[in-house]
Write an enzyme that holds these catalytic residues in place. Structure first.
Site, PDB file in Angstrom:
ATOM      1  CG  ASN A  33     -61.583  24.512  48.610  1.00 55.01           C
ATOM      2  OD1 ASN A  33     -61.392  24.231  47.436  1.00 55.01           O
ATOM      3  ND2 ASN A  33     -62.382  25.494  48.975  1.00 55.01           N
ATOM      4  CB  CYS A  82     -64.793  25.784  42.584  1.00 53.17           C
ATOM      5  SG  CYS A  82     -64.416  27.326  43.437  1.00 53.17           S
ATOM      6  CG  HIS A  83     -69.294  28.782  44.659  1.00 51.90           C
ATOM      7  ND1 HIS A  83     -69.781  28.005  45.690  1.00 51.90           N
ATOM      8  CD2 HIS A  83     -68.465  29.678  45.229  1.00 51.90           C
ATOM      9  CE1 HIS A  83     -69.260  28.422  46.825  1.00 51.90           C
ATOM     10  NE2 HIS A  83     -68.476  29.448  46.565  1.00 51.90           N
ATOM     11  CG  HIS A 126     -59.725  29.182  44.587  1.00 52.86           C
ATOM     12  ND1 HIS A 126     -59.668  29.123  45.964  1.00 52.86           N
ATOM     13  CD2 HIS A 126     -60.973  28.761  44.258  1.00 52.86           C
ATOM     14  CE1 HIS A 126     -60.828  28.682  46.445  1.00 52.86           C
ATOM     15  NE2 HIS A 126     -61.632  28.455  45.409  1.00 52.86           N
TER      16      HIS A 126
END
Length: 445
Positions: A150, A171-172, A201
């Site tokens: 990130n 990303c999870h 996000h």
């Protein structure tokens, strides 16, 4: 020829353990070579011991090596996985929290957007570009860069503009949130399907279905249930936007101007954990010390967990074997989301098979979702512009465009805060050089 997978930032041992054990549990990968690279020799040693223990525990003929030389680690690699954190918890993260706090700017995670995300990106982008150039020059043909570091969107956007190698940001949050929503509704996750798109996000569940039926009415019923008190920020955003966002409430609270800066009553109402990342880092340090002790003991046993939901190993497996899968990846917007800027970094479904990564066309997001994504893309683009041009004034511009920073501080305080952050990170040696600008202006000399 033996497939080589290089892990840069292997000192993130817990995450590395998951990625490596995920890979080696595929039968087809039992003979791969895993190369570990980290700038910290002590952590690298622990990662190497851990990897050898995983290989022994699984009883596979895979091989492993370790080096602090990044170029050698990348040489001949078919896949490069990046998990670095430039500046670490101390001094990097601590500076990103403590200096803004002096100016009255409160943060929760500060790794993706906001002033913390901006300065993390400015420290990180030069290193990722160096890795990408190594991949371009000494990696195997068509070597794929899998980035977990990130701030995802800014990092991927910068590498795309500066180098342009095959790359995906991972990303999870999509698969993690789908599991959370299933749990909130008491549904079997195996019966749930979804379609998500946006930016990292700040992507949204455009569809959320249970056995083919729209499950959104069940989510909206939770807003009427006084006993349900979880994920308050995200459910409030769903109430206002009509769609559920992929990243946690603590993240979401600092990506928007609606929560933190309105005072302690609002912070308490939505249970927003200020300085949450600091607490997590301190906890992780304690965990690391124990993990290191356990792994270095000569007779220490290692536990192999079932494969996680991290996409990295599945991408590599699909490309190597041709088994088709759909993952959620962060890729350049090449007309995939038509109401977001061209070549910004978007997160959406990606088909993976023998042909590699094939992002899917989304078209238009609902206009309110595109608008809130663009509010985050603006500081992302300005941060990338600062990193790639070396123009100091764009650091201030990125901070001005950030929704939470702009809602909290007047312009003179934003300028002063950025100046202090630049000076602090520069003293620690983690900050690139920028051209000077006339004090308190965005004009260069």
């Amino acid at each position: 020829m033996q497939t080589k997978v290089t892990l840069i930032g292997a000192g993130s041992v817990v995450f590395a353990q998951n990625l490596i054990s995920d890979l080696l549990q595929f039968e087809e990968f039992s003979e791969i070579h895993i190369c570990l690279m980290d700038i910290d020799p002590e952590r690298l040693k622990v990662a190497e011991v851990m990897t050898q223990k995983i290989i022994a525990k699984l009883g596979v003929p895979a091989t492993a090596s370790a080096t602090i030389d990044r170029t050698e680690a990348v040489r001949g690699a078919n896949y490069v996985i990046c998990t670095i954190q430039v500046g670490g918890y101390k001094p990097g993260t601590v500076i990103d929290f403590e200096i803004p706090k002096k100016y009255g700017l409160k943060q929760t995670i500060a790794d993706t957007l906001g002033i913390g995300g901006i300065f993390r990106a400015l420290r990180t982008i030069p290193k990722l570009i160096d890795i990408a150039r190594d991949i371009e020059t000494v990696g195997a043909p068509d070597c794929l860069f899998l980035n977990y570091t990130n701030p995802m969107a800014m990092n991927c956007m910068a590498v795309d503009k500066a180098v342009g190698i095959p790359m995906v940001g991972l990303c999870h949050s999509v698969q993690g949130t789908s599991e959370q929503l299933s749990n909130y509704l008491g549904l079997d996750h195996a019966d749930v399907s979804y379609k998500v798109a946006g930016i990292n996000h700040m992507a949204f569940f455009l569809e959320f279905k249970h056995r083919g039926q729209d499950a959104y009415p069940l989510l909206f019923k939770k807003l009427e249930d006084s006993r349900f008190k979880k994920d308050k920020v995200r459910f409030e955003m769903m109430r206002r936007l009509g769609y559920f966002v992929t990243e946690s409430s603590e993240h979401q609270a600092e990506y928007t101007p609606y929560f933190i800066h309105h005072g302690q009553d609002v912070i308490d109402q939505f249970e927003i954990p200020i300085d949450e990342y600091i607490r997590r880092c301190e906890s992780n340090i304690d965990t690391w010390i124990q993990t290191e002790k356990d792994l270095l003991e000569s007779d220490g046993e290692i536990t192999i967990k079932p494969q996680t939901h991290e996409y990295g190993s599945y991408i590599i497996h699909s490309i190597e074997t041709g088994k088709p899968r759909v993952i959620y990846g962060n890729v350049p917007n090449t007309g995939l989301v038509t109401n977001l800027p061209e070549r910004c970094c978007v997160e959406l479904p990606v088909l993976v098979d023998k042909s590699g990564l094939q992002p899917t066309f989304i078209g238009k997001l609902p206009p309110q979702l595109a608008a809130i994504c663009r509010s985050n893309i603006n500081p992302q683009e300005l941060t990338v512009e600062a990193a790639l041009t070396g123009k100091r004034e764009h650091i201030y511009h990125a901070a001005m465009a950030d929704p939470h920073t702009a809602a909290t501080l007047p312009l003179d305080k934003i300028w002063a805060m950025c100046d202090e952050l630049i000076e602090a990170h520069s003293k620690e040696g983690y900050f690139p050089k920028f051209t000077n600008s006339i004090r308190n202006t965005s004009r260069g000399f």
